[in-house]
Design a protein around this motif. Structure first.
Motif, PDB file in Angstrom:
ATOM      1  N   ASP A   1      -7.278  -0.143 -10.684  1.00 29.49           N
ATOM      2  CA  ASP A   1      -6.785   0.498  -9.457  1.00 29.49           C
ATOM      3  C   ASP A   1      -5.857   1.657  -9.806  1.00 29.49           C
ATOM      4  O   ASP A   1      -5.174   1.631 -10.836  1.00 29.49           O
ATOM      5  N   ASN A   2      -5.815   2.665  -8.921  1.00 26.82           N
ATOM      6  CA  ASN A   2      -4.853   3.748  -9.070  1.00 26.82           C
ATOM      7  C   ASN A   2      -3.444   3.181  -9.012  1.00 26.82           C
ATOM      8  O   ASN A   2      -3.163   2.284  -8.217  1.00 26.82           O
ATOM      9  N   LEU A   3      -2.549   3.727  -9.845  1.00 29.46           N
ATOM     10  CA  LEU A   3      -1.141   3.339  -9.772  1.00 29.46           C
ATOM     11  C   LEU A   3      -0.397   4.350  -8.902  1.00 29.46           C
ATOM     12  O   LEU A   3      -0.688   5.547  -8.937  1.00 29.46           O
ATOM     13  N   MET A   4       0.539   3.843  -8.139  1.00 29.59           N
ATOM     14  CA  MET A   4       1.359   4.652  -7.250  1.00 29.59           C
ATOM     15  C   MET A   4       2.821   4.494  -7.669  1.00 29.59           C
ATOM     16  O   MET A   4       3.203   3.480  -8.235  1.00 29.59           O
ATOM     17  N   THR A   5       3.622   5.502  -7.349  1.00 31.50           N
ATOM     18  CA  THR A   5       5.062   5.421  -7.556  1.00 31.50           C
ATOM     19  C   THR A   5       5.732   5.556  -6.197  1.00 31.50           C
ATOM     20  O   THR A   5       5.416   6.471  -5.430  1.00 31.50           O
ATOM     21  N   VAL A   6       6.635   4.621  -5.895  1.00 31.79           N
ATOM     22  CA  VAL A   6       7.433   4.671  -4.671  1.00 31.79           C
ATOM     23  C   VAL A   6       8.894   4.703  -5.103  1.00 31.79           C
ATOM     24  O   VAL A   6       9.351   3.788  -5.793  1.00 31.79           O
TER      25      VAL A   6
END
Length: 112
Positions: free
Chosen positions: A39-44
């Motif tokens: 899965d794509n990794l996201m940064t919050v």
């Protein structure tokens, strides 16, 4: 790799910057992927407030783990948050720090 569980039960956590794709290589535009799921990794970026101290920390989460509207200021829950110490060498300079990873970042605002 060492992982240190982070207890968020006494903290107030809210979105400082909405989720963005995490880049593996900014020069080529290559997106970072979860090693297990692909899965794509996201940064919050979240504002983490506890015991009168506030700090903005970037939290990495796989894209399916993001739920609800995560606009700036939205209170959130961080499920399975861990801290990971890291160290590397770049151009002869040693660097180190702590990265944060969560299983999920969930809006605490009720959908209405």
């Amino acid at each position: 790799m060492r992982q240190i569980p982070v207890d968020t039960s006494g903290a107030t956590v809210m979105v400082a910057q909405p989720p963005q794709l995490k880049m593996r290589d900014k020069k080529t535009g290559q997106i970072a992927l979860d090693g297990d799921t692909g899965d794509n990794l996201m940064t919050v970026d979240v504002l983490f407030v506890m015991n009168g101290n506030a700090e903005v920390i970037p939290v990495t989460v796989a894209e399916p783990g993001i739920s609800g509207e995560l606009a700036m200021g939205t209170p959130v829950a961080l499920t399975g948050l861990v801290a990971r110490p890291w160290e590397n060498e770049f151009n002869g300079q040693k660097r180190h720090g702590i990265s944060f990873r969560a299983v999920a970042v969930t809006s605490l605002v009720k959908a209405g």
